[in-house]
Scaffold this active site. Structure first.
Site, PDB file in Angstrom:
ATOM      1  N   THR A 263      33.626  28.553  30.091  1.00 25.62           N
ATOM      2  CA  THR A 263      34.466  27.807  31.043  1.00 25.62           C
ATOM      3  C   THR A 263      34.229  28.258  32.488  1.00 25.62           C
ATOM      4  O   THR A 263      35.184  28.618  33.194  1.00 25.62           O
ATOM      5  CB  THR A 263      35.966  27.964  30.697  1.00 25.62           C
ATOM      6  OG1 THR A 263      36.293  29.364  30.710  1.00 25.62           O
ATOM      7  CG2 THR A 263      36.278  27.372  29.337  1.00 25.62           C
ATOM      8  N   LEU A 266      36.534  27.274  35.506  1.00 26.52           N
ATOM      9  CA  LEU A 266      37.733  26.671  34.925  1.00 26.52           C
ATOM     10  C   LEU A 266      38.510  27.746  34.179  1.00 26.52           C
ATOM     11  O   LEU A 266      37.911  28.649  33.592  1.00 26.52           O
ATOM     12  CB  LEU A 266      37.371  25.546  33.941  1.00 26.52           C
ATOM     13  CG  LEU A 266      36.728  24.281  34.514  1.00 26.52           C
ATOM     14  CD1 LEU A 266      36.251  23.381  33.381  1.00 26.52           C
ATOM     15  CD2 LEU A 266      37.728  23.537  35.388  1.00 26.52           C
ATOM     16  N   ASP A 383      36.978  55.341  30.752  1.00 29.27           N
ATOM     17  CA  ASP A 383      36.833  53.933  31.107  1.00 29.27           C
ATOM     18  C   ASP A 383      37.525  53.066  30.068  1.00 29.27           C
ATOM     19  O   ASP A 383      37.008  52.891  28.959  1.00 29.27           O
ATOM     20  CB  ASP A 383      35.343  53.578  31.177  1.00 29.27           C
ATOM     21  CG  ASP A 383      35.081  52.142  31.577  1.00 29.27           C
ATOM     22  OD1 ASP A 383      36.015  51.458  32.005  1.00 29.27           O
ATOM     23  OD2 ASP A 383      33.923  51.710  31.460  1.00 29.27           O
ATOM     24  N   GLU A 421      37.708  42.949  30.139  1.00 30.75           N
ATOM     25  CA  GLU A 421      36.793  43.246  31.250  1.00 30.75           C
ATOM     26  C   GLU A 421      35.425  43.661  30.757  1.00 30.75           C
ATOM     27  O   GLU A 421      34.402  43.320  31.357  1.00 30.75           O
ATOM     28  CB  GLU A 421      37.398  44.353  32.125  1.00 30.75           C
ATOM     29  CG  GLU A 421      36.602  44.682  33.382  1.00 30.75           C
ATOM     30  CD  GLU A 421      35.580  45.795  33.215  1.00 30.75           C
ATOM     31  OE1 GLU A 421      34.905  46.125  34.215  1.00 30.75           O
ATOM     32  OE2 GLU A 421      35.436  46.345  32.100  1.00 30.75           O
ATOM     33  N   HIS A 577      30.907  54.529  27.671  1.00 30.31           N
ATOM     34  CA  HIS A 577      30.838  53.449  26.674  1.00 30.31           C
ATOM     35  C   HIS A 577      30.433  53.943  25.281  1.00 30.31           C
ATOM     36  O   HIS A 577      29.904  53.178  24.478  1.00 30.31           O
ATOM     37  CB  HIS A 577      29.891  52.334  27.135  1.00 30.31           C
ATOM     38  CG  HIS A 577      30.454  51.471  28.211  1.00 30.31           C
ATOM     39  ND1 HIS A 577      29.840  50.312  28.641  1.00 30.31           N
ATOM     40  CD2 HIS A 577      31.576  51.582  28.958  1.00 30.31           C
ATOM     41  CE1 HIS A 577      30.551  49.765  29.609  1.00 30.31           C
ATOM     42  NE2 HIS A 577      31.614  50.527  29.819  1.00 30.31           N
TER      43      HIS A 577
END
Length: 771
Positions: A263, A266, A383, A421, A577
């Site tokens: 999207t 949008l 994180d 995120e 990560h």
């Protein structure tokens, strides 16, 4: 016609300013519905309140917040992620320390997950297909936290499924230049599997670049030279030090853009138009899978072919060869191949943003936003939970003052916990696009339902509201990378408010220095205006500030504590990560005592209060002059070749000078007003000019090949000249194509775009009545 463009920018800026002033004038509370008696149109920053907030921010509370936030993995949209949504709501609705209101907004977004039934696999096979070696499916369970059922195995999010197989080639960092180097050396890339290391270019770019050369699949690993300062032995790495252990694997999104993939532009609501995932762009074109450096060592140290260049060598304790295929005296047959089996799947999932709101007493329609994302790849202690731990403590202190009736900000404050995120800044991007499905009225606050004090009507576009009303965006994602120094990235006008905050807060430790003076010891630059000052970095697209600055043109910043670059060459904290990013990792190695977390909370809190409470917004527009002058000086190096193609830098020189002059006069007007007792409407006019300056640098047509990038000063720069990015990129392309007229026409177009933006910026700083 250039004058038409400039006039259009001037009129548009003036109209937007006028609208803001009129709306704000009638939004100021009056009569029976006024807030507390202490609130008045002249309300300014209360230094006693500021001191109280700084003193009450508690390192032990931040530590306990982090323990709670990171005790379980919380990948986006999983049950633990949703449990943290409820935790935030509970804190922000607390009767003693909560905010005026808190709520969630859900978006239906496309995410990527590994298959639970068919694990991704990397193996070396012989000519008959027999497996000779398999890479690990998961990281080693060193502390009891890496083997839980909710630990997602290492994978490359949005990598397409597939089972490519071929001879192995080492491609360094997988940049375009690296693949050209391999091609020039005669290394066969067609149908190969390439092994690349993290760094140099973005994750997804490695697969994009590889596919151009016929590569079938890509492996990515973190080299200990790049992350561990060469340390690679188990007794040298976590849990014995902060270094990445051999089995550690960096997860991440390999999607090229930010926002929901289906999207773009949008809001990802159920009623929105969605692209077909088969036709959506930005996904890696070939399968890609990350592995740990212990497995990469087995592959690389047995690779055949010629020796790789010196700057391609790493820290695995052997010579890195290029391939293809394995060496004759290694543990694998020379014709052995690598098979990569990727079984990722795409899923539509509901992801939540959480918003906590404190309504402003004088200018409720002016918003200072403070945000951080909530989701992580595994436990995510660093994180993002170091940032969320600070967010919760700062909102607790402010909420307590609010509930006691001690304080209410001049302008409204919006705290945000963004969802998803890690998959590509999805929650924050959707927020900047969204048409709100519900009213933002602040229930239970006197006067909040009056016309002019509701946050929105139904189905109004938040994109426009943010552009018209948002003062600034403060991002605190990873609040502590390490404990040496403050690190700030942001647009030039925020420099002054950050410096002011940092000068008045003591740095952690026994040095007796302020955060500012400690910062300048580690990261500094020579300013033509101020002399030696701390370095403030620029904003790319690494966190949730990206849609605010690049898409909406809202002055933005990112605040953190970081490490001493003289003591490590790590490109980021080593367990980034991975499943080793845990509470104990932070508590033992990054910030024992949590004094650096407290320093970030105090700095960010001071910046937040200065932006929300100061009578005049503490943004210095003249600080843009140094950046513009630097860009102009770099552009001068292009002058000879530009003039050969009848392109003059004269208009650019004039535009920069006009901006500098307008900024100087504007600052003089502020100084004059400060000396007297300014009318509230005069203050409002000045503040709107300060707020809207950043928007004048937006041009939605400047970078049609980029998604969401509209800021003509901070868009991605691929050209080698450190000038305005559009000009640099177009010039580099034109120079490489020789005398192609269309390429040089694009250089002229980009130059005109910059000139028009600078003219519009100068016009925005002139008195509103001066049309």
């Amino acid at each position: 016609m250039q004058w038409v463009k400039v006039l259009g920018g001037v009129v548009g800026a003036a109209a937007l300013l006028g609208l803001g002033i009129i709306v704000g004038h009638f939004a100021i509370p009056k009569g029976a519905d006024s807030p507390a008696p202490s609130a008045s149109a002249s309300q300014d920053l209360d230094l006693k309140i500021l001191e109280t907030v700084i003193e009450q921010l508690d390192a032990n509370r931040i530590r306990e917040n982090l323990r709670e936030l990171s005790k379980e993995p919380h990948l986006a949209t999983t049950p633990r992620d949703e449990a943290l949504v409820q935790l935030l709501l509970q804190r922000w609705q607390d009767p003693e320390s909560g905010l005026d209101s808190a709520r969630t907004t859900e978006y239906e977004v496309l995410l990527s997950f590994p298959s639970g039934e068919q694990p991704n696999r990397v193996a070396v096979v012989n000519s008959t297909g027999a497996i000779l070696f398999s890479c690990r499916h998961s990281e080693e369970n060193l502390t009891g936290e890496q083997g839980g059922p909710n630990v997602v195995p290492p994978y490359a999010a949005y990598a397409p499924p597939g089972t490519p197989q071929g001879p192995l080639v080492y491609a360094n960092q997988g940049s375009e230049e690296d693949f050209k180097e391999l091609q020039n050396k005669g290394v066969k890339l067609q149908d190969s599997i390439v092994l690349t290391r993290y760094g140099g270019v973005g994750r997804g770019a490695k697969a994009v670049n590889a596919a151009k050369y016929g590569v079938a699949g890509v492996l990515v690993y973190t080299d200990p030279k790049d992350i561990n300062d060469g340390k690679s032995l188990p007794n040298e790495t976590f849990p014995h030090s902060w270094c990445l252990p051999p089995s550690g694997v960096e997860r991440g999104s390999y999607f090229e853009y930010f926002g929901d993939p289906l999207t773009p532009y949008l809001p990802a609501t159920p009623s929105s138009f969605r692209l077909n995932s088969d036709n959506a762009s930005g996904f890696p074109p070939i399968p890609i899978q990350p592995i740990g450096f212990e497995d990469a060592q087995v592959l690389l140290c047995n690779l055949g072919g010629n020796l790789a260049p010196a700057d391609w060598q790493g820290g695995l304790g052997c010579d890195y060869n290029l391939g293809p295929g394995f060496r004759s005296n290694g543990i694998f047959p020379e014709d052995g191949q690598v098979n990569v089996s990727v079984h990722n799947r795409l899923e539509l999932r509901n992801s939540s943003n959480v918003l906590g709101i404190i309504r402003g007493a004088v200018e409720p329609d002016r918003y200072v936003l403070y945000g951080n994302h909530r989701d992580s790849w595994v436990h995510g202690a660093v994180d993002p939970s170091t940032g969320t731990a600070v967010l919760l403590e700062l909102s607790r202190v402010l909420g307590t003052l609010l509930k006691k009736g001690t304080w209410r900000p001049r302008r409204s404050i919006v705290f945000a916990s963004w969802g998803a995120e890690e998959f590509g800044l999805i929650g924050s991007t959707e927020f900047t696009e969204v048409s709100e499905p519900r009213s933002w009225a602040l229930e239970g606050i006197p006067g909040a339902g009056r016309a002019g004090l509701t946050w929105s009507g139904r189905l109004q576009e938040f994109f426009r509201k943010l552009q018209e009303r948002a003062v600034a965006y403060i991002n605190v994602d990873i609040s502590v990378f390490a404990n040496a120094s403050l690190r700030v990235q942001g647009t030039p006008p925020i420099q002054s408010v950050v410096f002011s905050a940092a000068k008045q807060i003591s740095a952690p430790g026994s040095s007796g220095l302020s955060i500012y003076d400690n910062w300048i010891r580690y990261y500094n630059r020579s300013s033509s205006v101020y002399g030696l000052v701390p370095s403030v970095g620029t904003l790319g697209a690494g966190s949730d500030y990206a849609p605010f600055i690049h898409f909406l043109g809202i002055s933005s910043m990112d605040i953190a504590y970081t490490y001493d670059r003289s003591k490590t060459s790590a490109r980021i904290y080593p367990t980034y990560h991975t499943a080793f990013d845990t509470f104990d990792y932070v508590d033992k190695f990054l910030d024992p005592g949590f004094s650096s977390h407290q320093a970030v909370a105090r700095t960010a809190g001071s910046v937040l209060l200065r932006l929300s409470d100061s009578l005049f917004l503490p943004l210095n527009v003249s600080d843009y002059s140094e950046t513009l002058r630097s860009f102009l000086q770099a552009a001068e190096d292009l002058r000879v070749l530009l003039e050969q193609h009848s392109i003059s830098l004269g208009p650019l020189v004039t535009a920069v000078e006009r901006f500098e002059g307008a900024a100087t006069v504007f600052n003089q007007r502020i100084a004059t007003l400060r000396e007297g007792t300014p009318d509230p409407l005069q203050v409002r006019m000045i503040n709107d000019q300060l707020m809207l300056l950043e928007r004048t640098f937006l041009n939605s047509q400047a970078f049609p090949e980029e998604r969401y990038y509209s800021h003509v000063l901070w868009a991605p720069r691929t050209g080698s000249v450190a000038t305005f990015p559009g000009l640099s990129n177009a010039y580099s392309q034109a120079k490489n194509t020789g005398h192609e007229p269309a390429a040089w026409a694009e250089v002229q177009r980009q130059l005109s775009i910059v000139v028009a933006a600078l003219e519009g910026a100068a016009a925005t700083l002139r008195p509103v009545a001066d049309l």
